[in-house]
Motif scaffolding. Structure first.
Motif, PDB file in Angstrom:
ATOM      1  N   THR A   1       0.553  -0.926   0.020  1.00  0.00           N
ATOM      2  CA  THR A   1       0.137  -0.337  -0.432  1.00  0.00           C
ATOM      3  C   THR A   1       0.584   0.905   0.625  1.00  0.00           C
TER       4      THR A   1
ATOM      5  N   SER B   1       7.201   2.308   2.129  1.00  0.00           N
ATOM      6  CA  SER B   1       7.705   1.988   3.344  1.00  0.00           C
ATOM      7  C   SER B   1       8.120   0.814   3.444  1.00  0.00           C
TER       8      SER B   1
ATOM      9  N   GLN C   1      11.884   0.197   3.571  1.00  0.00           N
ATOM     10  CA  GLN C   1      13.008   1.081   4.285  1.00  0.00           C
ATOM     11  C   GLN C   1      12.961   0.093   5.211  1.00  0.00           C
TER      12      GLN C   1
ATOM     13  N   ARG D   1      -3.874   1.135  -3.939  1.00  0.00           N
ATOM     14  CA  ARG D   1      -5.096   1.187  -3.113  1.00  0.00           C
ATOM     15  C   ARG D   1      -6.604   1.123  -4.088  1.00  0.00           C
TER      16      ARG D   1
ATOM     17  N   GLN E   1       4.813   6.362  -5.547  1.00  0.00           N
ATOM     18  CA  GLN E   1       5.522   6.636  -4.597  1.00  0.00           C
ATOM     19  C   GLN E   1       7.097   6.485  -4.342  1.00  0.00           C
TER      20      GLN E   1
ATOM     21  N   PHE F   1       5.357   4.832  11.762  1.00  0.00           N
ATOM     22  CA  PHE F   1       6.245   4.757  12.196  1.00  0.00           C
ATOM     23  C   PHE F   1       7.419   5.730  11.574  1.00  0.00           C
ATOM     24  N   THR F   2       6.986   6.546  12.231  1.00  0.00           N
ATOM     25  CA  THR F   2       7.469   7.881  12.715  1.00  0.00           C
ATOM     26  C   THR F   2       7.725   8.789  14.108  1.00  0.00           C
TER      27      THR F   2
ATOM     28  N   GLY G   1       8.781  11.888   8.810  1.00  0.00           N
ATOM     29  CA  GLY G   1       9.377  11.780  10.437  1.00  0.00           C
ATOM     30  C   GLY G   1      10.801  11.196  10.954  1.00  0.00           C
TER      31      GLY G   1
ATOM     32  N   GLY H   1       7.817   9.960   2.637  1.00  0.00           N
ATOM     33  CA  GLY H   1       6.792   9.382   0.998  1.00  0.00           C
ATOM     34  C   GLY H   1       6.449  10.076   0.451  1.00  0.00           C
TER      35      GLY H   1
HETATM   36  N1  DAH Z   1       3.857   5.758   3.574  1.00  0.00           N
HETATM   37  C1  DAH Z   1       3.380   6.928   4.129  1.00  0.00           C
HETATM   38  C2  DAH Z   1       1.684   7.123   2.580  1.00  0.00           C
HETATM   39  O1  DAH Z   1       1.892   5.911   2.228  1.00  0.00           O
HETATM   40  C3  DAH Z   1       4.154   8.078   3.174  1.00  0.00           C
HETATM   41  C4  DAH Z   1       5.135   8.584   4.873  1.00  0.00           C
HETATM   42  C5  DAH Z   1       4.438   9.033   5.875  1.00  0.00           C
HETATM   43  C6  DAH Z   1       6.163   7.315   4.447  1.00  0.00           C
HETATM   44  C7  DAH Z   1       5.430   9.085   6.367  1.00  0.00           C
HETATM   45  C8  DAH Z   1       7.359   7.533   5.127  1.00  0.00           C
HETATM   46  C9  DAH Z   1       6.805   8.579   6.514  1.00  0.00           C
HETATM   47  O2  DAH Z   1       7.951   7.556   5.635  1.00  0.00           O
HETATM   48  O3  DAH Z   1       8.299   9.333   7.295  1.00  0.00           O
HETATM   49  O4  DAH Z   1       0.697   7.319   3.133  1.00  0.00           O
END
Ligand code: DAH
Length: 356
Positions: free
Chosen positions: A172, A175, A178, A199, A212, A254-255, A287, A310
């Motif tokens: 989705t 991330s 990472q 999604r 992304q 995650f942040t 973050g 992201g």
């Molecule tokens: N993964 C989030 C999304 O798809 C976007 C995102 C937000 C990625 C904050 C990050 C982050 O690495 O720190 O909506």
């Protein structure tokens, strides 16, 4: 003899093709030809008669032979003329146009983004689009009951009956890359992860598949200040003008802390201009990487810290190149692709923002 001469000279002149010429040759000067037979009669003649008839017959034979050769050459000339006329072609005509494909704006922007981050020392990492739910959710501190799982409108892969493994999903977000990168490379680390994500959503600004780019920097002494600098540097290079950012407190599992980032823009006559004006446009989430996420990636959160972000690639493309509807990106409409596509020689560079 004069009769023979006239007969063959006329027939040779009238011959239509090489075949007719050849049979005339046989008839006249072939072994059993009329002239040859006459020559055989020379033996029966008196020496006086022979002295007159011999040279005359030889002269006739020669005359017929050279008439045959001349006619043969003339026929060949006619045939050549005919070929030249029939096989004529106009080399000055313009060449047929060749169909040339174009580079999709998503590919172009992905390359631009990659070039800019590469210049700041970020490598490129990739992960699978069919992801297990541990990498996509749990490892990113999104437990099973977390509302984020429902919010993301996740596509689940079908399982055969009786297969009780934890589910696989279409990722989705980027991330999970990472986590894979932390596990593979450890710290320190500086990567971006561009790619497709999925999604269940569809309207003017949402398609079930989109793109992304994730960013991740892990080091001993990394702070939000580094994040802000990297993002402003990126947006300024990407849009080819100084771009201010605004950080708004937000929440991502995650942040911690988390921020949504806006860039300065103006709205005039329905079109958005980045880098000037009094409006703000939300462009990404970011973050400081949550300690639980570092731990899931086998990195000691007491020794290392990092930032992550992201960004939606399609949205960047829409903003930079003034493309109004996201859905058209994936319709494969050739008219759209020719209009918004790039030539293969529009090589993305870190200055692409200026030349575009
Ligand atoms: N993964 C989030 C999304 O798809 C976007 C995102 C937000 C990625 C904050 C990050 C982050 O690495 O720190 O909506």
């Amino acid at each position: 003899m004069e009769e023979l001469r006239q007969k063959y000279i006329a027939a040779i002149a009238a011959a239509a093709d090489e075949g007719a010429l050849e049979s005339l040759r046989v008839q006249a000067v072939g072994k059993k030809g009329e002239v040859s037979l006459k020559m055989r009669e020379l033996g029966k003649m008196s020496p006086e008669e022979r002295q007159v008839a011999g040279p005359a017959l030889n002269a006739l034979k020669e005359e017929i032979n050279s008439a045959l050769a001349a006619k043969k050459a003339a026929l060949a000339d006619v045939a050549l003329e005919e070929r030249l006329r029939a096989e004529w072609l106009d080399v000055t005509l313009p060449a047929r146009t060749r169909r040339v494909g174009s580079i999709h704006p998503v590919s172009q922007v992905t390359e631009e983004v990659t070039a800019i981050f590469a210049d700041m020392g970020f490598g490129v990492a990739e992960g699978p689009q069919v992801e297990d739910d541990w990498h996509n959710f749990d490892a990113l501190n999104i437990p099973g009951h977390h509302p984020a799982r429902a919010e993301m409108d996740t596509f689940y892969m079908a399982r055969a009956e009786g297969d009780n493994r934890p589910p696989h999903v279409l990722r989705t977000h980027t991330s999970p890359v990472q986590i894979r990168s932390m596990m593979k490379h450890g710290a320190p680390l500086r990567i971006i992860c561009p790619g497709r994500v999925y999604r269940c959503d569809y309207d003017q600004t949402h398609t079930p598949m989109f793109h992304q780019v994730e960013g991740l920097a892990i080091g001993r002494d990394i702070s939000m200040a580094n994040l802000k600098w990297v993002l402003e540097e990126f947006f300024s290079a990407f849009f080819g003008t100084h771009v201010e950012t605004r950080f708004r407190a937000s929440h991502f599992p995650f942040t911690e802390p988390s921020a949504e980032v806006d860039i300065r823009c103006s709205w005039e006559g329905g079109t958005v201009k980045v880098g000037e004006g009094d409006d703000w446009l939300e462009v990404l989430g970011s973050g400081m990487v949550h300690p639980k996420v570092l731990t899931a990636g086998n990195i000691d959160p007491l020794a290392w810290q990092g930032f992550a972000f992201g960004i939606g690639i399609d949205r960047l493309a829409m903003l930079k190149y003034g493309i109004p509807d996201l859905r058209a990106f994936f319709d494969s409409d050739l008219r759209w692709l020719r209009h918004y596509g790039f030539a293969s020689l529009d090589v993305p560079s870190i200055h692409a923002g200026i030349s575009a």
